[in-house]
Motif scaffolding. Sequence first.
Motif, mmCIF file in Angstrom:
data_model
loop_
_atom_site.group_PDB
_atom_site.id
_atom_site.type_symbol
_atom_site.label_atom_id
_atom_site.label_comp_id
_atom_site.label_asym_id
_atom_site.label_seq_id
_atom_site.Cartn_x
_atom_site.Cartn_y
_atom_site.Cartn_z
ATOM 1 N N ARG A 17 40.277 29.718 31.573
ATOM 2 C CA ARG A 17 38.556 28.926 31.857
ATOM 3 C C ARG A 17 37.418 29.862 32.157
ATOM 4 N NH1 ARG A 17 36.987 25.764 35.704
ATOM 5 N NH2 ARG A 17 35.421 24.311 34.867
ATOM 6 N N ASP A 18 38.474 31.074 33.652
ATOM 7 C CA ASP A 18 37.747 31.560 34.584
ATOM 8 C C ASP A 18 36.809 32.233 33.508
ATOM 9 O OD1 ASP A 18 38.450 30.215 36.609
ATOM 10 O OD2 ASP A 18 39.594 31.779 37.168
ATOM 11 N N GLU A 19 37.733 33.120 32.545
ATOM 12 C CA GLU A 19 37.220 33.907 31.826
ATOM 13 C C GLU A 19 35.968 33.284 30.749
ATOM 14 O OE1 GLU A 19 36.288 37.796 29.524
ATOM 15 O OE2 GLU A 19 36.359 37.087 31.487
ATOM 16 N N LEU A 20 36.017 32.167 30.434
ATOM 17 C CA LEU A 20 34.758 31.432 29.709
ATOM 18 C C LEU A 20 33.519 31.511 30.523
ATOM 19 C CD1 LEU A 20 34.147 30.114 26.863
ATOM 20 C CD2 LEU A 20 35.474 27.949 27.507
ATOM 21 N N LEU A 21 33.514 31.076 31.790
ATOM 22 C CA LEU A 21 33.164 30.942 32.561
ATOM 23 C C LEU A 21 32.031 32.309 32.705
ATOM 24 C CD1 LEU A 21 34.309 29.179 35.643
ATOM 25 C CD2 LEU A 21 32.491 28.219 34.346
ATOM 26 N N HIS B 198 27.335 36.297 31.390
ATOM 27 C CA HIS B 198 27.067 37.517 30.058
ATOM 28 C C HIS B 198 25.868 36.725 30.258
ATOM 29 C CE1 HIS B 198 28.953 40.204 33.055
ATOM 30 N NE2 HIS B 198 30.167 39.344 32.626
ATOM 31 N N ARG B 199 26.660 35.858 28.896
ATOM 32 C CA ARG B 199 25.670 36.003 28.150
ATOM 33 C C ARG B 199 24.233 34.996 27.760
ATOM 34 N NH1 ARG B 199 25.130 36.534 22.426
ATOM 35 N NH2 ARG B 199 24.674 34.190 21.090
ATOM 36 N N GLU C 143 24.326 25.655 37.189
ATOM 37 C CA GLU C 143 25.842 25.556 37.494
ATOM 38 C C GLU C 143 27.230 26.112 37.238
ATOM 39 O OE1 GLU C 143 27.490 22.141 37.071
ATOM 40 O OE2 GLU C 143 26.101 21.175 37.004
ATOM 41 N N LEU C 144 27.008 27.793 37.506
ATOM 42 C CA LEU C 144 27.643 28.646 37.804
ATOM 43 C C LEU C 144 27.858 29.130 39.184
ATOM 44 C CD1 LEU C 144 27.700 30.894 34.055
ATOM 45 C CD2 LEU C 144 29.922 29.433 35.166
ATOM 46 N N ARG C 145 26.518 28.910 39.140
ATOM 47 C CA ARG C 145 26.596 29.550 40.955
ATOM 48 C C ARG C 145 27.193 28.810 41.298
ATOM 49 N NH1 ARG C 145 21.682 32.350 42.582
ATOM 50 N NH2 ARG C 145 21.041 33.760 40.353
ATOM 51 N N LEU C 146 27.164 27.020 41.706
ATOM 52 C CA LEU C 146 27.759 26.283 42.102
ATOM 53 C C LEU C 146 29.352 26.999 42.453
ATOM 54 C CD1 LEU C 146 25.321 22.555 41.011
ATOM 55 C CD2 LEU C 146 25.997 24.006 43.727
ATOM 56 N N GLU C 147 29.393 27.049 40.764
ATOM 57 C CA GLU C 147 31.664 27.463 40.936
ATOM 58 C C GLU C 147 31.763 27.744 41.469
ATOM 59 O OE1 GLU C 147 34.868 25.641 39.305
ATOM 60 O OE2 GLU C 147 33.386 24.813 39.634
ATOM 61 N N ALA C 148 30.410 28.952 41.516
ATOM 62 C CA ALA C 148 31.088 30.357 42.220
ATOM 63 C C ALA C 148 30.861 30.281 43.820
ATOM 64 C CB ALA C 148 29.894 31.549 41.421
ATOM 65 N N GLY D 277 36.426 35.155 42.624
ATOM 66 C CA GLY D 277 35.653 36.248 41.542
ATOM 67 C C GLY D 277 34.755 35.858 40.487
ATOM 68 N N LEU D 278 34.556 34.380 40.729
ATOM 69 C CA LEU D 278 33.039 34.204 40.139
ATOM 70 C C LEU D 278 32.509 35.026 40.603
ATOM 71 C CD1 LEU D 278 31.926 33.281 37.253
ATOM 72 C CD2 LEU D 278 32.107 30.272 38.114
ATOM 73 N N GLN D 279 32.403 34.735 41.987
ATOM 74 C CA GLN D 279 31.269 34.576 42.815
ATOM 75 C C GLN D 279 30.685 36.145 42.997
ATOM 76 O OE1 GLN D 279 31.203 34.202 46.726
ATOM 77 N NE2 GLN D 279 30.007 33.217 46.862
ATOM 78 N N ALA D 280 31.747 37.086 42.585
ATOM 79 C CA ALA D 280 31.901 38.626 43.105
ATOM 80 C C ALA D 280 31.222 38.658 41.765
ATOM 81 C CB ALA D 280 33.082 39.002 42.710
ATOM 82 N N ILE D 281 31.928 38.684 39.945
ATOM 83 C CA ILE D 281 30.901 38.661 39.137
ATOM 84 C C ILE D 281 29.538 38.271 38.633
ATOM 85 C CG2 ILE D 281 30.735 38.296 36.611
ATOM 86 C CD1 ILE D 281 34.375 38.219 36.875
ATOM 87 N N LEU D 282 29.380 37.075 39.097
ATOM 88 C CA LEU D 282 28.325 36.596 38.828
ATOM 89 C C LEU D 282 26.691 38.189 39.832
ATOM 90 C CD1 LEU D 282 27.926 33.050 38.578
ATOM 91 C CD2 LEU D 282 27.352 34.635 37.106
ATOM 92 N N THR D 283 27.457 37.225 41.269
ATOM 93 C CA THR D 283 26.378 38.785 42.276
ATOM 94 C C THR D 283 26.409 40.451 41.179
ATOM 95 O OG1 THR D 283 27.483 37.632 43.653
ATOM 96 C CG2 THR D 283 26.533 39.358 44.267
ATOM 97 N N GLU D 284 27.319 40.439 41.064
ATOM 98 C CA GLU D 284 27.491 41.774 40.678
ATOM 99 C C GLU D 284 26.002 41.829 39.583
ATOM 100 O OE1 GLU D 284 29.817 44.717 37.228
ATOM 101 O OE2 GLU D 284 30.704 44.054 39.372
ATOM 102 N N ARG D 285 25.831 40.533 37.982
ATOM 103 C CA ARG D 285 24.791 40.711 37.093
ATOM 104 C C ARG D 285 24.581 39.984 37.721
ATOM 105 N NH1 ARG D 285 22.589 41.648 33.976
ATOM 106 N NH2 ARG D 285 22.387 40.969 32.038
ATOM 107 N N VAL D 286 24.049 39.280 38.854
ATOM 108 C CA VAL D 286 22.527 39.012 39.190
ATOM 109 C C VAL D 286 22.141 39.839 40.437
ATOM 110 C CG1 VAL D 286 21.346 37.401 40.989
ATOM 111 C CG2 VAL D 286 22.656 36.400 39.130
#
Length: 192
Positions: free
Chosen positions: A51-55, A60-61, A109-114, A119-128
């Motif tokens: 599920r984490d990979e799907l998030l 990214h999408r 929703e992803l930001r809240l989940e992060a 791990g999700l926070q690190a990836i989203l931080t990098e992407r944003v």
Amino acid sequence: MVRTNPERRNTLIDAAIEVLARDGARGLTFRAVDKEAAVPAGTASNYFPNRDELLVQAGHRFYERLQPSKETMDHLFTGPRTRETIAELMAETVARVSGFRTGYLALLELRLEATRRPGLQAILTERVRADIDANVRNHLESGLPGDADAVLLLYLALNWLIVERLTLPGIFGDDEAARLIRAAVERVIPAL
């Protein structure tokens, strides 16, 4: 075995975005994605190891689907070097992002989940951060008036305008949103 059909994979990620926007992060399950994508049960789990990979892929999408058009980029680099051009580009950005309502709500929703998943926070931080850096770089390279701080201030202000329009649409109508975009540009970007 993880499947790799890119078209099917994108269909599943797009379905995940719809599920996130509608049901929130807790509602994002492989079963819900399969149902939303109208594929056989078990399909999503064949494409994503967890599920984490799907998030992560949903995040990214979102950015992939919101890339500005060639016309917008051409206008950025070849249009007049004025605040009015910046206001036009900001209005186009707000319209483009608002036009992908479920994508932006899924990103929220992803930001809240992060906040709960480092791990999700690190990836989203990098992407944003990469998106912000690209916006600043494009602005500075285009020769439009305003510095990096101006770009960041517009980014912050207009993101909240988008949140308001997508979550509480009765607050700012189209005309008021357009006026606020122009006002933000006029206050943040120095006159020539």
